[in-house]
Design an enzyme around this catalytic site. Sequence first.
Site, PDB file in Angstrom:
ATOM      1  N   VAL A  11      36.277  26.081  42.936  1.00 51.02           N
ATOM      2  CA  VAL A  11      36.758  27.027  43.944  1.00 51.02           C
ATOM      3  C   VAL A  11      38.051  27.687  43.482  1.00 51.02           C
ATOM      4  CG1 VAL A  11      37.631  27.191  46.318  1.00 51.02           C
ATOM      5  CG2 VAL A  11      35.587  25.862  45.846  1.00 51.02           C
ATOM      6  N   LYS A  35      43.573  20.722  30.713  1.00 50.83           N
ATOM      7  CA  LYS A  35      42.767  21.752  31.377  1.00 50.83           C
ATOM      8  C   LYS A  35      43.460  23.117  31.251  1.00 50.83           C
ATOM      9  CE  LYS A  35      39.792  21.446  35.420  1.00 50.83           C
ATOM     10  NZ  LYS A  35      39.658  20.922  36.764  1.00 50.83           N
ATOM     11  N   GLU A 152      35.872  28.744  51.775  1.00 49.24           N
ATOM     12  CA  GLU A 152      35.126  29.440  50.733  1.00 49.24           C
ATOM     13  C   GLU A 152      33.648  29.051  50.833  1.00 49.24           C
ATOM     14  OE1 GLU A 152      35.931  31.909  48.696  1.00 49.24           O
ATOM     15  OE2 GLU A 152      33.778  31.764  48.411  1.00 49.24           O
ATOM     16  N   LEU A 251      14.814  27.594  52.859  1.00 47.40           N
ATOM     17  CA  LEU A 251      13.582  26.938  53.307  1.00 47.40           C
ATOM     18  C   LEU A 251      12.696  26.651  52.089  1.00 47.40           C
ATOM     19  CD1 LEU A 251      12.597  28.786  56.629  1.00 47.40           C
ATOM     20  CD2 LEU A 251      13.597  26.512  56.355  1.00 47.40           C
ATOM     21  N   CYS A 261      28.819  19.590  47.277  1.00 50.08           N
ATOM     22  CA  CYS A 261      29.183  19.960  48.656  1.00 50.08           C
ATOM     23  C   CYS A 261      28.309  19.341  49.740  1.00 50.08           C
ATOM     24  CB  CYS A 261      29.160  21.479  48.796  1.00 50.08           C
ATOM     25  SG  CYS A 261      30.479  22.244  47.882  1.00 50.08           S
ATOM     26  N   LYS A 321      21.068  22.162  40.455  1.00 45.66           N
ATOM     27  CA  LYS A 321      20.414  23.441  40.754  1.00 45.66           C
ATOM     28  C   LYS A 321      20.483  24.277  39.481  1.00 45.66           C
ATOM     29  CE  LYS A 321      22.912  26.649  42.849  1.00 45.66           C
ATOM     30  NZ  LYS A 321      23.663  27.399  43.847  1.00 45.66           N
ATOM     31  N   ARG A 328      26.494  16.523  39.704  1.00 44.02           N
ATOM     32  CA  ARG A 328      26.948  15.683  40.820  1.00 44.02           C
ATOM     33  C   ARG A 328      25.879  15.603  41.919  1.00 44.02           C
ATOM     34  NH1 ARG A 328      32.753  18.268  41.790  1.00 44.02           N
ATOM     35  NH2 ARG A 328      31.664  20.077  40.963  1.00 44.02           N
TER      36      ARG A 328
HETATM   37  C1  UDX Z   1      26.718  25.036  48.824  1.00 46.45           C
HETATM   38  C2  UDX Z   1      26.809  26.172  49.877  1.00 46.45           C
HETATM   39  O1  UDX Z   1      25.649  26.990  49.778  1.00 46.45           O
HETATM   40  C3  UDX Z   1      28.071  26.984  49.692  1.00 46.45           C
HETATM   41  O2  UDX Z   1      28.171  27.947  50.711  1.00 46.45           O
HETATM   42  C4  UDX Z   1      29.272  26.041  49.710  1.00 46.45           C
HETATM   43  O3  UDX Z   1      30.455  26.766  49.463  1.00 46.45           O
HETATM   44  C5  UDX Z   1      29.132  24.943  48.686  1.00 46.45           C
HETATM   45  O4  UDX Z   1      27.900  24.243  48.891  1.00 46.45           O
HETATM   46  P1  UDX Z   1      26.059  24.847  46.237  1.00 46.45           P
HETATM   47  O5  UDX Z   1      26.138  23.357  46.471  1.00 46.45           O
HETATM   48  O6  UDX Z   1      26.770  25.420  45.070  1.00 46.45           O
HETATM   49  O7  UDX Z   1      26.612  25.638  47.522  1.00 46.45           O
HETATM   50  O8  UDX Z   1      24.519  25.253  46.064  1.00 46.45           O
HETATM   51  P2  UDX Z   1      23.346  25.727  47.049  1.00 46.45           P
HETATM   52  O9  UDX Z   1      22.715  26.897  46.441  1.00 46.45           O
HETATM   53  O10 UDX Z   1      23.769  25.836  48.440  1.00 46.45           O
HETATM   54  O11 UDX Z   1      22.319  24.507  46.910  1.00 46.45           O
HETATM   55  C6  UDX Z   1      22.638  23.186  47.330  1.00 46.45           C
HETATM   56  C7  UDX Z   1      21.474  22.257  47.092  1.00 46.45           C
HETATM   57  O12 UDX Z   1      20.416  22.552  47.983  1.00 46.45           O
HETATM   58  C8  UDX Z   1      20.876  22.344  45.694  1.00 46.45           C
HETATM   59  O13 UDX Z   1      20.603  21.039  45.234  1.00 46.45           O
HETATM   60  C9  UDX Z   1      19.599  23.118  45.875  1.00 46.45           C
HETATM   61  O14 UDX Z   1      18.622  22.789  44.927  1.00 46.45           O
HETATM   62  C10 UDX Z   1      19.192  22.675  47.275  1.00 46.45           C
HETATM   63  N1  UDX Z   1      18.336  23.655  47.971  1.00 46.45           N
HETATM   64  C11 UDX Z   1      18.845  24.866  48.314  1.00 46.45           C
HETATM   65  C12 UDX Z   1      17.040  23.310  48.323  1.00 46.45           C
HETATM   66  O15 UDX Z   1      16.570  22.204  48.037  1.00 46.45           O
HETATM   67  N2  UDX Z   1      16.281  24.224  49.003  1.00 46.45           N
HETATM   68  C13 UDX Z   1      16.747  25.445  49.358  1.00 46.45           C
HETATM   69  O16 UDX Z   1      15.995  26.199  49.980  1.00 46.45           O
HETATM   70  C14 UDX Z   1      18.076  25.782  48.991  1.00 46.45           C
END
Ligand code: UDX
Length: 433
Positions: A11, A35, A152, A251, A261, A321, A328
Amino acid sequence: MRITVVGAGYVGLTTAACFAHLGHEVMVVEKLRHKVELLNSGKVPIYEPGLEELISQNLSVKRLFLTTEIEQGLDFSSVIFICVGTPENPDGSADLSQVEEVARQCANIKSDYKLLVEKSTVPVNTHKLIKKTLERYSKDTNQSFEVASNPEFLREGSAIEDFLNPDRIVIGVESQRAKEIFLELYKDFNCPIIFTDPSTAELIKHASNSFLATKISFINMIADLCERVGADVKLVADGMGFDKRIGRAFLNAGLGFGGSCFPKDLKAFIKIANSYGLDFGLLREVERINSQRAINFVQKVKDALWNIKGKTLAIWGLSFKPNTDDIREAPSMRVIELLLKEGANLRLYDPKAALNFSRLFPSSERILYLEDKYEALKGACALLIITEWPEFENANLETIKELLELPLIFDGRNIFDPKRMQQLGFEYYAMGR
Ligand code: UDX
């Protein structure tokens, strides 16, 4: 404007690089010297598309500065973004010691006015504790401090795009002076800017993440139901998603959510509700459903292979992802732990996260890391897809079939069309279709 950003994590770095890109002067305070040295040499310790370039560009035009000295950062500007880590305590609550440390350090700085902005996700009413800390530790009673919340919402893998083109900006402030600072700071943004009180802004962040996690667990339960009744969860999600009140985003059924997060924020939010005497049982169920995903997936592999022991499996995708090297809370960890317990030999491939993963799961007789996705298939009796990297979606299916010992694919992210896979002669197992 001049801005100070404390903490050079995901962030902090994105916030700093993007504000600098928008023309502000930004100083990043990061206490880890190595860093800061790495960043000053133009390298970023994480993989995030576009971030390294943006940081280098802004360092070279002297709009971005880095320091290990908090005093230097606090002298630099009167707007301080707190972007330090808020990790999980053993009991699931948020560890706010780094936030408190910044507040304490800030209290000792001589200045007319300082606006401390919470950017990291923090429990509701943390601003009150920051304020109390400032008052407690400040030796100068004439000093004027304010605390604001500006959560954020960026996602890893698309952090810059998300920061620069957000759906909305949420700002919790207590004065007109603070409000005007934010209006100036965000004047180039076209999205809605929602001004609230700080408690509401803090709550919006936890509520948003928890709601998105709920959507994912909801669709994952529907996926399980689809498997039992012979329906297709992707089409169910499409059918639901056209309803504007529901929306199609988040979905996508599969192995569930990981990352730094959602899992952490859910736990913290349950704890917060609890501390105010509320049982947020709905979110406990969201967690339970999510923790079951890897177990169900491995069971599916087991059911199809009869025995896993001694068999070699190819794994595509280790990051939580696509487009990140972050592992993590990645579902891959649970899946791989379970497969190793069952006695499998694994051939692992990920475009960016292999190095991070190998620190937790070192290569051994049973764990082999490959540099090429097709190499990973050689000698494997099945392919397991854990993360939906675009290069997997575009993979050559004929080549996959040739290289695998058996044409077996377990797709934890629903990246292929089941009918087509069947036509190509694959035994294809998807999630909820
Ligand atoms: C998330 C929030 O989206 C963001 O707004 C916040 O600031 C931080 O946390 P992030 O963890 O980076 O962001 O990734 P995100 O794209 O939200 O995906 C989170 C997890 O959900 C991933 O493991 C992803 O694979 C999973 N996911 C997401 C699903 O399994 N299905 C979906 O439809 C969407």
